[in-house]
Design an enzyme around this catalytic site. Sequence first.
Site, PDB file in Angstrom:
ATOM      1  CG  LEU A 101     -34.060  -2.343 -33.218  1.00  0.00           C
ATOM      2  CD1 LEU A 101     -33.863  -0.917 -32.785  1.00  0.00           C
ATOM      3  CD2 LEU A 101     -35.405  -2.518 -32.948  1.00  0.00           C
ATOM      4  CD  GLU A 143     -27.142  -3.637 -29.908  1.00  0.00           C
ATOM      5  OE1 GLU A 143     -26.735  -3.389 -30.914  1.00  0.00           O
ATOM      6  OE2 GLU A 143     -28.096  -4.207 -29.688  1.00  0.00           O
ATOM      7  CG  HIS A 146     -25.034  -4.539 -35.204  1.00  0.00           C
ATOM      8  ND1 HIS A 146     -25.665  -4.697 -36.277  1.00  0.00           N
ATOM      9  CD2 HIS A 146     -25.975  -4.688 -34.205  1.00  0.00           C
ATOM     10  CE1 HIS A 146     -26.932  -5.368 -36.007  1.00  0.00           C
ATOM     11  NE2 HIS A 146     -27.212  -5.319 -34.772  1.00  0.00           N
TER      12      HIS A 146
HETATM   13 NI    NI Z   1     -28.943  -5.808 -33.748  1.00  0.00          NI
END
Ligand code: NI
Length: 176
Positions: A101, A143, A146
């Site tokens: 995203l 994830e 990140h």
């Molecule tokens: Ni991502």
Amino acid sequence: MTIKKLLRIGDPVLLQKSEPVEEFNTPELNQLVQDLFDTMEAFDGAGIAAPQIGVLQRVVVFDVKNNPRYPGRDPVPRTILINPTIDYLSQEIVDDWEGCLSVPGMRGLVPRHTHIRYTGYDQYGEKIDREVTGFHARVVQHECDHLYGVLYPQRIKDMTQFGYKDELFPDEEITT
Ligand code: NI
């Protein structure tokens, strides 16, 4: 329902390391988890990490069922994962397409371990300990990256396999 502004690649906050959560089931943590789910769902994400909405805490959420951005992938259970750890249970690594995203409209072919064990806590401090493979393992690795300030383009080995989704896959409808 609060859809937060997503930080995009180039924002230096996305390159920072996140801090562990020290207190569970606080109003602030519960609000953060809700904001993450609201934002992820608004943009059809498979997962989202707190730094992507500007919060440098070790919190990720994910949930995959019939996601239009990832057609044909196995479902991944709706999970809140805090202070995660990952162990690789095999040296086997495979490439598959990923998006993010924070890298809107793009896809890249990313190598990931196929078989992992991950641990962590939900928002109430209940322990999570799972052994997973395939797309589930990929989502968790993406994830958790990140939380160390790593975005998937940094993992791509062959940069010819990185580009706008509607150029790479002109026959698919979803372009985010
Ligand atoms: Ni991502």
